[in-house]
Design a protein around this motif. Structure first.
Motif, mmCIF file in Angstrom:
data_model
loop_
_atom_site.group_PDB
_atom_site.id
_atom_site.type_symbol
_atom_site.label_atom_id
_atom_site.label_comp_id
_atom_site.label_asym_id
_atom_site.label_seq_id
_atom_site.Cartn_x
_atom_site.Cartn_y
_atom_site.Cartn_z
ATOM 1 N N ARG A 119 26.307 -20.050 -19.564
ATOM 2 C CA ARG A 119 25.700 -21.272 -20.096
ATOM 3 C C ARG A 119 24.281 -21.432 -19.557
ATOM 4 O O ARG A 119 23.373 -21.846 -20.283
ATOM 5 N N ARG A 120 24.080 -21.065 -18.289
ATOM 6 C CA ARG A 120 22.730 -21.125 -17.726
ATOM 7 C C ARG A 120 21.819 -20.094 -18.389
ATOM 8 O O ARG A 120 20.625 -20.326 -18.573
ATOM 9 N N ALA A 121 22.381 -18.938 -18.751
ATOM 10 C CA ALA A 121 21.595 -17.925 -19.461
ATOM 11 C C ALA A 121 21.181 -18.441 -20.834
ATOM 12 O O ALA A 121 20.051 -18.195 -21.283
ATOM 13 N N VAL B 15 20.395 -15.885 -31.799
ATOM 14 C CA VAL B 15 20.893 -16.981 -30.962
ATOM 15 C C VAL B 15 20.613 -18.316 -31.639
ATOM 16 O O VAL B 15 19.490 -18.586 -32.052
ATOM 17 N N LYS B 16 21.634 -19.134 -31.748
ATOM 18 C CA LYS B 16 21.463 -20.482 -32.290
ATOM 19 C C LYS B 16 20.855 -21.361 -31.208
ATOM 20 O O LYS B 16 21.424 -21.518 -30.123
ATOM 21 N N LEU B 17 19.705 -21.929 -31.486
ATOM 22 C CA LEU B 17 19.005 -22.742 -30.490
ATOM 23 C C LEU B 17 19.633 -24.131 -30.375
ATOM 24 O O LEU B 17 20.174 -24.651 -31.356
ATOM 25 N N PRO B 18 19.546 -24.756 -29.191
ATOM 26 C CA PRO B 18 20.065 -26.124 -29.040
ATOM 27 C C PRO B 18 19.292 -27.083 -29.934
ATOM 28 O O PRO B 18 18.114 -26.862 -30.236
ATOM 29 N N VAL C 36 11.529 -16.782 -34.896
ATOM 30 C CA VAL C 36 12.310 -18.019 -35.010
ATOM 31 C C VAL C 36 12.469 -18.339 -36.491
ATOM 32 O O VAL C 36 11.489 -18.413 -37.231
ATOM 33 N N VAL C 37 13.717 -18.512 -36.921
ATOM 34 C CA VAL C 37 14.029 -18.827 -38.315
ATOM 35 C C VAL C 37 14.935 -20.051 -38.330
ATOM 36 O O VAL C 37 16.095 -19.983 -37.939
ATOM 37 N N GLY C 38 14.392 -21.173 -38.754
ATOM 38 C CA GLY C 38 15.178 -22.397 -38.777
ATOM 39 C C GLY C 38 15.616 -22.796 -37.374
ATOM 40 O O GLY C 38 14.796 -22.945 -36.467
ATOM 41 N N ASP C 39 16.925 -22.937 -37.167
ATOM 42 C CA ASP C 39 17.472 -23.355 -35.873
ATOM 43 C C ASP C 39 17.948 -22.163 -35.054
ATOM 44 O O ASP C 39 18.685 -22.346 -34.078
ATOM 45 N N SER C 40 17.546 -20.964 -35.427
ATOM 46 C CA SER C 40 17.973 -19.762 -34.708
ATOM 47 C C SER C 40 16.764 -18.918 -34.330
ATOM 48 O O SER C 40 15.698 -19.041 -34.925
ATOM 49 N N VAL C 41 16.956 -18.063 -33.334
ATOM 50 C CA VAL C 41 15.912 -17.127 -32.951
ATOM 51 C C VAL C 41 16.496 -15.718 -32.998
ATOM 52 O O VAL C 41 17.585 -15.467 -32.491
ATOM 53 N N TYR C 42 15.772 -14.809 -33.633
ATOM 54 C CA TYR C 42 16.139 -13.397 -33.663
ATOM 55 C C TYR C 42 15.342 -12.700 -32.563
ATOM 56 O O TYR C 42 14.110 -12.687 -32.601
ATOM 57 N N ILE C 43 16.029 -12.115 -31.595
ATOM 58 C CA ILE C 43 15.367 -11.402 -30.499
ATOM 59 C C ILE C 43 15.738 -9.931 -30.598
ATOM 60 O O ILE C 43 16.926 -9.581 -30.666
ATOM 61 N N ILE D 28 17.377 -18.802 -22.198
ATOM 62 C CA ILE D 28 16.858 -18.193 -23.427
ATOM 63 C C ILE D 28 16.107 -19.234 -24.256
ATOM 64 O O ILE D 28 15.030 -18.961 -24.799
ATOM 65 N N ALA D 29 16.664 -20.451 -24.365
ATOM 66 C CA ALA D 29 15.983 -21.511 -25.109
ATOM 67 C C ALA D 29 14.625 -21.829 -24.484
ATOM 68 O O ALA D 29 13.627 -22.021 -25.192
ATOM 69 N N ASP D 30 14.575 -21.852 -23.143
ATOM 70 C CA ASP D 30 13.305 -22.090 -22.451
ATOM 71 C C ASP D 30 12.328 -20.938 -22.685
ATOM 72 O O ASP D 30 11.118 -21.154 -22.842
ATOM 73 N N LEU D 31 12.847 -19.706 -22.700
ATOM 74 C CA LEU D 31 12.005 -18.535 -22.918
ATOM 75 C C LEU D 31 11.315 -18.604 -24.278
ATOM 76 O O LEU D 31 10.111 -18.342 -24.392
ATOM 77 N N VAL D 32 12.065 -18.971 -25.317
ATOM 78 C CA VAL D 32 11.505 -19.059 -26.664
ATOM 79 C C VAL D 32 10.460 -20.171 -26.735
ATOM 80 O O VAL D 32 9.384 -20.009 -27.322
ATOM 81 N N ALA D 33 10.768 -21.326 -26.115
ATOM 82 C CA ALA D 33 9.847 -22.464 -26.156
ATOM 83 C C ALA D 33 8.547 -22.178 -25.409
ATOM 84 O O ALA D 33 7.479 -22.659 -25.801
ATOM 85 N N SER D 34 8.638 -21.376 -24.341
ATOM 86 C CA SER D 34 7.447 -21.130 -23.507
ATOM 87 C C SER D 34 6.652 -19.905 -23.953
ATOM 88 O O SER D 34 5.575 -19.639 -23.411
#
Length: 283
Positions: free
Chosen positions: A172-174, A266-269, A205-212, A178-184
């Protein structure tokens, strides 16, 4: 802690102290040397926390960490050290003698079980509840047998320092990391005004998800101290990723990139996961 440079070495130290046994070593004459064992509580102080966001769940679960928040614990530290040095061992001996003389072993178990049941019913983990119940039991006995000052610790005193099940969950911390990594790092996931990525392309980033991109995903998680395979297994169960049947990934042709890439989706929060602060106000 200041001389240990790698944060992961802190986890190793915690596990070794809490294991209660040393390493098995061979004897010169053959066979094995006597294995050293201990059953101790370890107290340490430092200028920084012994655990952090990337520490393993096992290490976090074995530590009760207290931030003194700059509070001066003793009015005269030098005088306190002198008094403790002159009286060292006196209270401990009396503590053990009183327990044995009054045959308090059954009472001790009852006190500890009562504390444990109440703490374990809350948000803390069972291992944290067990450790906290032992501390509370010891302090209750110290007040009853030695100090007689009515100042024993309560469950409300120790609860704020216990690790919750959510914080202990390394996956859960990971996910939050990941959400912080995408935002920053927005420049890694979208093109700039010149239709170019600023540096290495990590995904999209596509909609509410991120493709990494999978290779990037594995690298950055490893550098942060997380296990990618463990996270993907958890994320699948928690429905935090989208994937193709039989895999943990999806194929995607990223915008402006000719070759399709295997990506972790990954589905973003969203704002419903918890309150989000916008322009100083909470939604």
């Amino acid at each position: 802690l200041q001389i240990i440079k790698e944060r992961k070495d802190h986890d190793v130290m915690i596990h070794r102290l809490c294991e209660g046994a040393g390493k098995g070593r061979g004897a010169k004459a053959g066979g094995l040397q006597k294995l050293q064992t201990w059953r101790n509580c370890t107290l340490s102080t430092g200028e920084m926390p012994i655990t952090n966001a990337t520490s393993g769940g096992g290490a976090i679960n074995r530590v009760i960490e207290i931030d003194c928040k700059g509070i001066k614990l003793f009015q005269d530290g030098h005088d306190t050290v002198l008094r403790l040095s002159k009286n060292y061992g006196h209270a401990g001996r009396k503590f053990i003698e009183e327990i044995m003389n009054q045959n308090l072993f059954v009472t001790i178990n009852d006190i500890q079980s009562s504390f444990y049941d109440q703490l374990a019913s809350g948000k803390s983990t069972e291992k944290q509840a067990q450790a906290a119940s032992m501390i509370l039991t010891a302090d209750t006995l110290a007040e009853m047998l030695i100090f007689h000052d009515g100042l024993s610790l309560t469950m409300d005193d120790i609860r704020p320092y216990l690790v919750t099940k959510d914080r202990m969950d390394v996956n859960r911390r990971a996910y939050e990391w990941i959400a912080d990594l995408v935002a920053s790092n927005p420049q890694r996931f979208q093109k700039n005004q010149y239709s170019e990525y600023s540096g290495e392309c990590w995904g999209e980033v596509v909609g509410d998800s991120v493709y990494i991109i999978k290779s990037v995903f594995d690298r950055v998680l490893k550098e942060a101290g997380f296990n990618g395979d463990s996270f993907l297994s958890w994320a699948k169960r928690a429905e935090k990723i989208e994937y193709n049947e039989g895999r943990n990934t999806k194929m995607r042709r990223l915008t402006g990139v000719g070759t399709p890439a295997r990506c972790v989706c990954v589905k973003l929060p969203d704002e419903f996961d918890e309150q989000i602060e916008l322009n100083g106000d909470f939604e």
